[in-house]
Design a protein around this motif. Sequence first.
Motif, PDB file in Angstrom:
ATOM      1  N   PRO A 112       0.852  -1.192   0.000  1.00 13.89           N
ATOM      2  CA  PRO A 112       0.000   0.000   0.000  1.00 13.89           C
ATOM      3  C   PRO A 112       0.886   1.240   0.000  1.00 13.89           C
ATOM      4  O   PRO A 112       1.889   1.292   0.706  1.00 13.89           O
ATOM      5  CB  PRO A 112      -0.789  -0.128   1.308  1.00 13.89           C
ATOM      6  CG  PRO A 112       0.010  -1.035   2.174  1.00 13.89           C
ATOM      7  CD  PRO A 112       0.790  -1.934   1.266  1.00 13.89           C
ATOM      8  N   VAL A 113       0.528   2.222  -0.835  1.00  9.60           N
ATOM      9  CA  VAL A 113       1.319   3.466  -0.884  1.00  9.60           C
ATOM     10  C   VAL A 113       0.583   4.562  -0.107  1.00  9.60           C
ATOM     11  O   VAL A 113       1.063   5.056   0.907  1.00  9.60           O
ATOM     12  CB  VAL A 113       1.573   3.903  -2.340  1.00  9.60           C
ATOM     13  CG1 VAL A 113       2.227   5.291  -2.374  1.00  9.60           C
ATOM     14  CG2 VAL A 113       2.425   2.882  -3.072  1.00  9.60           C
ATOM     15  N   ALA A 114      -0.610   4.941  -0.574  1.00  9.34           N
ATOM     16  CA  ALA A 114      -1.361   5.993   0.122  1.00  9.34           C
ATOM     17  C   ALA A 114      -2.788   6.102  -0.394  1.00  9.34           C
ATOM     18  O   ALA A 114      -3.054   5.878  -1.577  1.00  9.34           O
ATOM     19  CB  ALA A 114      -0.678   7.340  -0.064  1.00  9.34           C
ATOM     20  N   LYS A 253       4.056  -6.054  -4.578  1.00  4.38           N
ATOM     21  CA  LYS A 253       4.690  -6.543  -3.352  1.00  4.38           C
ATOM     22  C   LYS A 253       6.206  -6.559  -3.500  1.00  4.38           C
ATOM     23  O   LYS A 253       6.715  -6.953  -4.564  1.00  4.38           O
ATOM     24  CB  LYS A 253       4.192  -7.954  -3.044  1.00  4.38           C
ATOM     25  CG  LYS A 253       4.675  -8.542  -1.740  1.00  4.38           C
ATOM     26  CD  LYS A 253       4.012  -7.846  -0.580  1.00  4.38           C
ATOM     27  CE  LYS A 253       4.477  -8.333   0.779  1.00  4.38           C
ATOM     28  NZ  LYS A 253       3.939  -7.489   1.880  1.00  4.38           N
ATOM     29  N   GLY A 254       6.924  -6.129  -2.456  1.00  2.00           N
ATOM     30  CA  GLY A 254       8.386  -6.162  -2.509  1.00  2.00           C
ATOM     31  C   GLY A 254       9.011  -4.883  -3.037  1.00  2.00           C
ATOM     32  O   GLY A 254      10.234  -4.758  -3.080  1.00  2.00           O
ATOM     33  N   THR A 255       8.196  -3.925  -3.431  1.00  3.60           N
ATOM     34  CA  THR A 255       8.757  -2.630  -3.832  1.00  3.60           C
ATOM     35  C   THR A 255       9.493  -2.051  -2.623  1.00  3.60           C
ATOM     36  O   THR A 255       8.932  -2.008  -1.529  1.00  3.60           O
ATOM     37  CB  THR A 255       7.633  -1.681  -4.304  1.00  3.60           C
ATOM     38  OG1 THR A 255       6.930  -2.296  -5.388  1.00  3.60           O
ATOM     39  CG2 THR A 255       8.179  -0.337  -4.743  1.00  3.60           C
ATOM     40  N   ILE A 260       8.506   3.334  -1.526  1.00  2.00           N
ATOM     41  CA  ILE A 260       7.153   3.526  -0.992  1.00  2.00           C
ATOM     42  C   ILE A 260       7.093   4.826  -0.195  1.00  2.00           C
ATOM     43  O   ILE A 260       6.154   5.622  -0.325  1.00  2.00           O
ATOM     44  CB  ILE A 260       6.742   2.328  -0.118  1.00  2.00           C
ATOM     45  CG1 ILE A 260       6.739   1.022  -0.918  1.00  2.00           C
ATOM     46  CG2 ILE A 260       5.386   2.570   0.547  1.00  2.00           C
ATOM     47  CD1 ILE A 260       5.723   0.959  -2.035  1.00  2.00           C
ATOM     48  N   ALA A 261       8.133   5.068   0.599  1.00  6.09           N
ATOM     49  CA  ALA A 261       8.179   6.294   1.412  1.00  6.09           C
ATOM     50  C   ALA A 261       8.221   7.541   0.523  1.00  6.09           C
ATOM     51  O   ALA A 261       7.516   8.525   0.788  1.00  6.09           O
ATOM     52  CB  ALA A 261       9.404   6.251   2.325  1.00  6.09           C
ATOM     53  N   ARG A 293      -3.262   8.696   5.944  1.00  2.00           N
ATOM     54  CA  ARG A 293      -2.406   8.731   4.753  1.00  2.00           C
ATOM     55  C   ARG A 293      -1.228   7.754   4.810  1.00  2.00           C
ATOM     56  O   ARG A 293      -0.441   7.689   3.873  1.00  2.00           O
ATOM     57  CB  ARG A 293      -1.840  10.135   4.533  1.00  2.00           C
ATOM     58  CG  ARG A 293      -2.893  11.184   4.195  1.00  2.00           C
ATOM     59  CD  ARG A 293      -2.234  12.510   3.927  1.00  2.00           C
ATOM     60  NE  ARG A 293      -3.196  13.611   3.896  1.00  2.00           N
ATOM     61  CZ  ARG A 293      -2.856  14.880   3.723  1.00  2.00           C
ATOM     62  NH1 ARG A 293      -1.568  15.199   3.592  1.00  2.00           N
ATOM     63  NH2 ARG A 293      -3.763  15.824   3.727  1.00  2.00           N
ATOM     64  N   THR A 294      -1.102   7.006   5.886  1.00  2.00           N
ATOM     65  CA  THR A 294       0.044   6.101   5.986  1.00  2.00           C
ATOM     66  C   THR A 294      -0.234   4.790   5.242  1.00  2.00           C
ATOM     67  O   THR A 294      -1.400   4.381   5.104  1.00  2.00           O
ATOM     68  CB  THR A 294       0.320   5.740   7.464  1.00  2.00           C
ATOM     69  OG1 THR A 294      -0.810   4.995   7.961  1.00  2.00           O
ATOM     70  CG2 THR A 294       0.521   6.991   8.320  1.00  2.00           C
TER      71      THR A 294
END
Length: 318
Positions: A112-114, A253-255, A260-261, A293-294
């Motif tokens: 999950p990104v945002a 998955k695994g990015t 991601i941050a 948003r996390t």
Amino acid sequence: MVIACAAVVAASTAVAESQFYPSHAITMIVPFAAGGPTDVVSRIVAEHMAKALGQDIVIDNIVGAGGTIATTRVARAANDGYTLITGHMGTHGAAVPLYPNLAYRPDADFEPVALLAGTPIVIVARKDFPANDLQQFVAYLKANTATLNVAHAGVGSVSHVSGELLNSILNIKPTGVPFNGTAPAMKALAAGQIDYLCDQIVNVVPQINAGTIKAFAIAAPERNPALPEVPTTAEAGLPAFQVQAWNAIFAPKGTPAPIIAALNAAVGKALDDDEVRNRLLALGSVIPGPAERTPEALMALVRGEIAKWTPVLGHAGK
Ligand code: MLT
């Protein structure tokens, strides 16, 4: 031993590369037709993200099967941060009970990104639908179910799932007419070719402002500032019909975590930008607060949707 070394090398390379991320354009896949709510929200936020990240974000609309075709493709894509998807309450929630052989797990095959925006559902109908309020709409629907049709964006889409919930509350089964997204569905509704639709507010506001369709109620606890004259379903006498749709970015998955941050931070900057906020709010979007948003909050939302829709829709997938 060799395999272990290869894995370590691959991981360190990915992390090393993430320091220079992004070094070229990013593809954001939208699993529905251009011009629809998921596309519009994605483009508004991606435009600002591209500035923050210093690379283009190319939107690629890949449609079909309520968004699950594109979502499967991203689940299998390289986890290098250059392929993302805008998923939603359907692709990353309700699709699970509706597709027994779904080729991905929304809560396991993605990072999950945002969350981008909440998009409450509005019950809308063609301009000449013979009803002036929700009560008359429901009465007419129940009396004429056999001859009425409802549009949706494919099995598992937000519009389909919302329609299924309305069907189960009213104990009706009108004919469903699938489209590749609610952009083409809305066009057919405005042309009077379709009777009604449960759609995300982002796609409804421009049509209501243009006077091409009519709205009966919003399936949210409160009225929306973009449609102040549209009552809530509770006000209009159908409190059971509540649907909080949303759209969000996911990566395979695994990015790597630094990527991601960086993507999450770029979404945050976009959602804090006045121009982006004004464009989203004008379309009735609900902008998530910092706690929502996390990536962790998004994963919790996904798991909550799977748990919520499985008992409601489990029968429909059989
Ligand atoms: C769209 O963008 O067309 C919608 O998100 C489709 C849907 O899920 O109803």
